[in-house]
Write an enzyme that holds these catalytic residues in place. Structure first.
Site, PDB file in Angstrom:
ATOM      1  N   GLY A  45     -65.661  49.330  19.998  1.00 31.79           N
ATOM      2  CA  GLY A  45     -65.376  47.925  20.065  1.00 31.79           C
ATOM      3  C   GLY A  45     -66.456  46.989  19.884  1.00 31.79           C
ATOM      4  CB  CYS A  46     -69.553  46.754  22.231  1.00 27.21           C
ATOM      5  SG  CYS A  46     -68.568  46.788  23.651  1.00 27.21           S
ATOM      6  CB  THR A  47     -70.473  49.186  17.372  1.00 31.42           C
ATOM      7  OG1 THR A  47     -71.174  50.064  18.088  1.00 31.42           O
ATOM      8  CG2 THR A  47     -71.192  49.561  15.999  1.00 31.42           C
TER       9      THR A  47
END
Length: 155
Positions: A45-47
Site C-alpha cells: 500500500g505504501c509503495t
C-alpha cells in the site's frame, strides 16, 4: 491531545530526510504542502501511494505543491525505498515518533486479532499560512494524488 481539525495550526516539526538533511515544516511557509503519513517503507500500500505521488509529481510541482512523506522508518530505509522507486520528493524519518504523535496518527492497530501501535495512513494538506486546510482520513493509495487535487479544487 485533541484531534487536529481543518483550520488548526499545523504542528511544527523538524526531521531528517532520506539524505540526512534537516527539513522543517516552516521551510515551506508560503507553499501548499501535501503531508502524507504512511505505515512502512516498501510495503504494497505504501509503495502504491508513493509511486502515485511520483507519477504525478511534475503536475503537483507545476501547481506549486510540495510533497512530504513521513513514516517512523529510519533515514537508511527511506533512502533505499526512495532509490528503489525513484521517488523525487522528500521522505522524513520520524523514528522518535514526535511528528506522528503531534498529528495524531500514532494509533492502536488491530491486525489479525493482534493489537499493536502503528502509523495510520492519513494525508494533511497544509496551507501556505501553515494551517491545516484539508485532512484525508481514507486514503486511496492507488490514486492519492487525484484524491488530494479533487479536494483542493473544491476549495
Amino acid at each position: 491531545m485533541a484531534e487536529l481539525k481543518e483550520g488548526d495550526a499545523a504542528p511544527q516539526f523538524t526531521a531528517n530526510d532520506q539524505h540526512g538533511n534537516s527539513v522543517s515544516l516552516s521551510d515551506f511557509e508560503g507553499k501548499t504542502v501535501i503531508l502524507y503519513f504512511y505505515p512502512k517503507d516498501d510495503t504494497p500500500g505504501c509503495t502504491a501511494e508513493a509511486c502515485n505521488f511520483r507519477d504525478n509529481y511534475h503536475r503537483l510541482q507545476q501547481e506549486g505543491y510540495v510533497v512530504l512523506g513521513i513514516s517512523t522508518d529510519d533515514e537508511k530505509s527511506h533512502k533505499k525505498f526512495s532509490s528503489k522507486y525513484e521517488l523525487p520528493f522528500t521522505l522524513l524519518a520520524d523514528e522518535d515518533k514526535h511528528i506522528v504523535e503531534a498529528y495524531g496518527v500514532w494509533v492502536e492497530k488491530n491486525m489479525y486479532g493482534k493489537k499493536s501501535m502503528g502509523t495510520a495512513r492519513k494525508t494533511f494538506v497544509i496551507a501556505p499560512d501553515q494551517t491545516i486546510s484539508k485532512i484525508i482520513n481514507k486514503v486511496d493509495t492507488a490514486d492519492s494524488t487525484q484524491q488530494v487535487l479533487d479536494l483542493l479544487k473544491e476549495g
